[in-house]
Design a protein around this motif. Structure first.
Motif, short mmCIF file in Angstrom:
data_model
loop_
_atom_site.label_atom_id
_atom_site.label_comp_id
_atom_site.label_asym_id
_atom_site.label_seq_id
_atom_site.Cartn_x
_atom_site.Cartn_y
_atom_site.Cartn_z
N ALA A 133 0.85 -1.27 0.09
CA ALA A 133 -0.04 -0.12 -0.07
C ALA A 133 0.81 1.37 -0.11
CB ALA A 133 -0.96 -0.08 1.15
N ILE A 134 1.76 1.36 0.76
CA ILE A 134 2.70 2.48 0.79
C ILE A 134 3.36 2.70 -0.37
CG2 ILE A 134 4.63 3.36 2.20
CD1 ILE A 134 4.03 2.15 4.31
N GLY A 135 4.17 1.72 -0.74
CA GLY A 135 4.53 1.67 -2.20
C GLY A 135 3.79 2.10 -3.45
N LEU A 136 2.62 1.69 -3.54
CA LEU A 136 1.73 2.04 -4.48
C LEU A 136 1.37 3.70 -4.42
CD1 LEU A 136 -0.97 -0.71 -4.37
CD2 LEU A 136 0.46 -0.21 -6.37
N LEU A 137 1.08 4.07 -3.13
CA LEU A 137 0.95 5.66 -2.93
C LEU A 137 1.99 6.43 -3.19
CD1 LEU A 137 -0.95 5.07 0.28
CD2 LEU A 137 -2.14 6.12 -1.81
N ALA A 138 3.17 5.93 -2.88
CA ALA A 138 4.49 6.65 -3.14
C ALA A 138 4.79 6.86 -4.63
CB ALA A 138 5.68 6.00 -2.44
N ASP A 139 4.22 5.81 -5.33
CA ASP A 139 4.36 5.63 -6.76
C ASP A 139 3.43 6.32 -7.54
OD1 ASP A 139 6.61 4.36 -6.67
OD2 ASP A 139 5.89 2.48 -7.12
N GLY A 140 2.48 7.13 -6.76
CA GLY A 140 1.41 7.94 -7.30
C GLY A 140 0.16 6.87 -7.79
N VAL A 141 0.06 5.87 -7.37
CA VAL A 141 -0.93 4.85 -7.83
C VAL A 141 -2.09 5.25 -6.80
CG1 VAL A 141 -1.92 2.76 -8.07
CG2 VAL A 141 0.16 3.34 -8.75
N PRO A 142 -3.50 5.76 -7.24
CA PRO A 142 -4.70 5.93 -6.27
C PRO A 142 -5.11 4.67 -5.64
CG PRO A 142 -5.10 5.91 -8.54
CD PRO A 142 -3.79 5.89 -8.47
N LEU A 143 -5.42 4.55 -4.53
CA LEU A 143 -5.51 3.28 -3.64
C LEU A 143 -6.77 3.65 -2.76
CD1 LEU A 143 -4.62 0.54 -2.42
CD2 LEU A 143 -3.52 2.00 -0.59
N VAL A 144 -7.63 2.51 -2.79
CA VAL A 144 -8.98 2.49 -2.09
C VAL A 144 -8.83 1.56 -0.69
CG1 VAL A 144 -11.57 2.05 -2.24
CG2 VAL A 144 -10.12 3.10 -4.17
N VAL A 145 -9.22 2.15 0.28
CA VAL A 145 -9.03 1.20 1.62
C VAL A 145 -10.33 1.53 2.27
CG1 VAL A 145 -7.86 0.49 3.61
CG2 VAL A 145 -6.46 0.99 1.61
N TYR A 146 -11.07 0.54 2.91
CA TYR A 146 -12.18 0.68 3.88
C TYR A 146 -11.79 0.64 5.09
CZ TYR A 146 -14.72 -0.08 -0.61
OH TYR A 146 -15.19 0.07 -1.97
N PRO A 147 -11.74 1.98 5.82
CA PRO A 147 -11.53 2.03 7.15
C PRO A 147 -12.48 1.45 8.17
CG PRO A 147 -12.13 3.95 6.43
CD PRO A 147 -12.31 3.33 5.07
N GLU A 148 -13.54 1.02 7.65
CA GLU A 148 -14.52 0.09 8.76
C GLU A 148 -14.05 -1.19 8.90
OE1 GLU A 148 -18.73 1.80 9.11
OE2 GLU A 148 -18.15 1.96 7.04
N GLY A 149 -13.48 -1.69 7.77
CA GLY A 149 -13.13 -3.16 7.62
C GLY A 149 -14.25 -4.28 7.39
N GLU A 150 -15.24 -3.97 8.10
CA GLU A 150 -16.38 -4.90 8.02
C GLU A 150 -17.60 -4.42 7.11
OE1 GLU A 150 -16.37 -8.07 8.75
OE2 GLU A 150 -14.60 -8.33 10.28
N ILE A 151 -18.47 -5.16 6.65
CA ILE A 151 -19.92 -4.57 6.30
C ILE A 151 -20.91 -4.77 7.18
CG2 ILE A 151 -21.36 -5.26 4.33
CD1 ILE A 151 -19.37 -6.12 2.61
N TYR A 152 -21.53 -3.45 7.66
CA TYR A 152 -22.50 -3.77 8.71
C TYR A 152 -23.94 -3.51 8.29
CZ TYR A 152 -18.50 -3.65 11.66
OH TYR A 152 -17.18 -4.03 12.34
N HIS A 153 -24.22 -2.94 6.97
CA HIS A 153 -25.61 -3.08 6.33
C HIS A 153 -26.29 -1.96 7.13
CE1 HIS A 153 -24.93 -6.26 3.51
NE2 HIS A 153 -24.71 -6.87 4.45
N HIS A 154 -25.64 -1.08 7.75
CA HIS A 154 -26.48 0.25 8.43
C HIS A 154 -25.91 1.33 7.76
CE1 HIS A 154 -23.18 0.17 11.36
NE2 HIS A 154 -23.76 -0.89 11.89
N HIS A 155 -26.46 1.72 6.52
CA HIS A 155 -25.86 2.60 5.63
C HIS A 155 -25.80 4.12 5.90
CE1 HIS A 155 -26.94 -0.14 1.95
NE2 HIS A 155 -26.51 -1.01 3.00
N GLU A 156 -26.50 4.48 7.02
CA GLU A 156 -26.45 5.80 7.53
C GLU A 156 -25.77 5.82 8.89
OE1 GLU A 156 -30.57 7.65 7.54
OE2 GLU A 156 -31.10 5.60 6.62
#
Length: 398
Positions: A127-150
């Motif tokens: 992840a650090i290498g991709l960002l340092a190379d200018g590659v856009p990265l998507v990471v989900y900070p919640e980590g899990e899917i909880y199904h309460h969208h609001e």
């Protein structure tokens, strides 16, 4: 919440972008997954023009969306395709373990694995290498899917830590940016006509006589409370009386506490998801110990503790007042989808949905570091707090 195997050895899967196959995979993602499987009829998006400018400038751009639905990464892939941004993704190890073909397709699209339960140095370095190379990265900070969208669940500080480290590797005037991305799904009103049949199947699943004449809200709460009672009896020996939220929190705390008594508690783990990850890491290490393998009853006890930890996270994932506070069609649909996933393994998508996706104003992490507002010692916590406030505001606007 899907029950996934987490007692298997882990092998890091790096991104292996295959440009020749990307057009076909992007088409399949749009037509077969978003439109047919997840029933996304339209996508309303805003704010990604600025993100595109930063990516084209070669800056380090980390996009951090909330994680409410299984279609989230497919939606982000489509947005990346629309704006011609070569998005890469950090994805849970379990999705690579479904099949070799799934792993091949994911890696071809720039997805790489991460073991969420331990210090996955390979994923962090990638992840650090991709960002340092200018590659856009998507990471989900919640980590899990909880199904309460609001509503957001507590965010992991790992996302901020990765970007802070990447910022330290930039030169030539390039900067590091954190982009909060809010995602919400709005159901076609016709979904309401599917509730009776779906609740019939859910009630039948647990041996109840379906009650189609009962009001949907009461029926959904009754079913959820019944499932909670079954879990309480399974693990605690009796159904507990009290308010729904208190019972959910009590079951979560009781199960985590019991397993921590046997295997220890990580002093750095504060929230239930953090405690769950720490316990899964310890349990897996013991299950996969080749020098002193756990056999027979010892192995069965460890697997039973994994079940307890999973059930604790399930209980935590339900917000007791989510449907009660505002019983909208969308919240009804989300709750029924969540119950379907817990009882059948995966939710159903019977009608079209509209996805609303917004990229907030990018946060220039490099400038915050230079000004002293972010430090190496406490920067991850501060930046995570800023991200949480931004995402909460975004969700309210969608």
């Amino acid at each position: 919440m899907r029950r996934l195997r987490n007692d298997l050895p882990y092998t890091f899967r790096p991104p292996k972008v295959r440009w020749w196959v990307r057009p076909f995979l992007q088409w399949a993602n749009r037509r077969l997954l978003l439109e047919k499987k997840y029933r996304i009829g339209s996508i309303d998006e805003r704010g990604f023009g600025k993100v595109k400018e930063l990516v084209d400038a070669g800056d380090a751009v980390l996009l951090a969306p909330n994680h409410a639905d299984h279609s989230d990464p497919h939606l982000m892939m489509e947005i990346g395709s629309r704006h011609r941004m070569p998005l890469h993704f950090m994805g849970a190890r379990e999705i690579f373990e479904v099949s070799s073909r799934a792993s091949w397709a994911l890696q071809s699209m720039g997805v790489f694995s991460v073991d969420r339960d331990g210090p996955d140095l390979s994923a962090i370095k990638t992840a650090i290498g991709l960002l340092a190379d200018g590659v856009p990265l998507v990471v989900y900070p919640e980590g899990e899917i909880y199904h309460h969208h609001e509503r957001l669940d507590p965010l992991h500080e790992g996302v901020a830590s990765i970007l802070l480290k990447a910022a330290g590797r930039l030169s030539d005037g390039r900067k590091a940016w954190l982009v909060p991305v809010g995602m919400r799904f709005h159901h076609d009103p016709a979904v309401e006509s599917t509730f009776v049949g779906r609740l019939n199947r859910l009630e039948d699943r647990i041996g109840w006589t379906p009650r189609p004449s009962m009001p949907t809200r009461d029926r959904t709460i009754r079913l959820g409370t019944g499932l909670l009672g079954l879990k309480e009896i399974e693990f605690l020996g009796e159904a507990i009386r009290g308010e729904l939220q208190d019972r959910l929190c009590g079951l979560c705390e009781r199960l985590l506490g019991e397993v921590e008594e046997r295997h220890g508690r990580d002093p750095k783990a504060g929230t239930p998801p953090e405690r769950v990850r720490a316990l899964r890491y310890r349990l897996r290490r013991r299950l996969l110990d080749e020098k002193e393998p756990a056999l027979g009853e010892a192995r069965a006890a460890l697997l039973d503790d994994l079940d307890r930890v999973f059930t604790a996270l399930q209980a935590h994932s339900y917000v007791g007042d989510y449907l009660l506070a505002e019983p909208t069609v969308d919240r009804h649909a989300e709750t029924i989808m969540k119950l379907e996933e817990d009882l059948f393994g995966f939710p159903t998508y019977p009608t079209e949905r509209r996805a609303a996706v917004a990229a907030d104003d990018p946060i220039c992490v490099s400038d915050l570091i230079e000004s002293g507002e972010l430090t190496k010692k406490e920067g991850a916590g501060v930046l995570t707090g800023v991200l949480e406030k931004r995402l909460t505001r975004l969700l309210a606007s969608l």
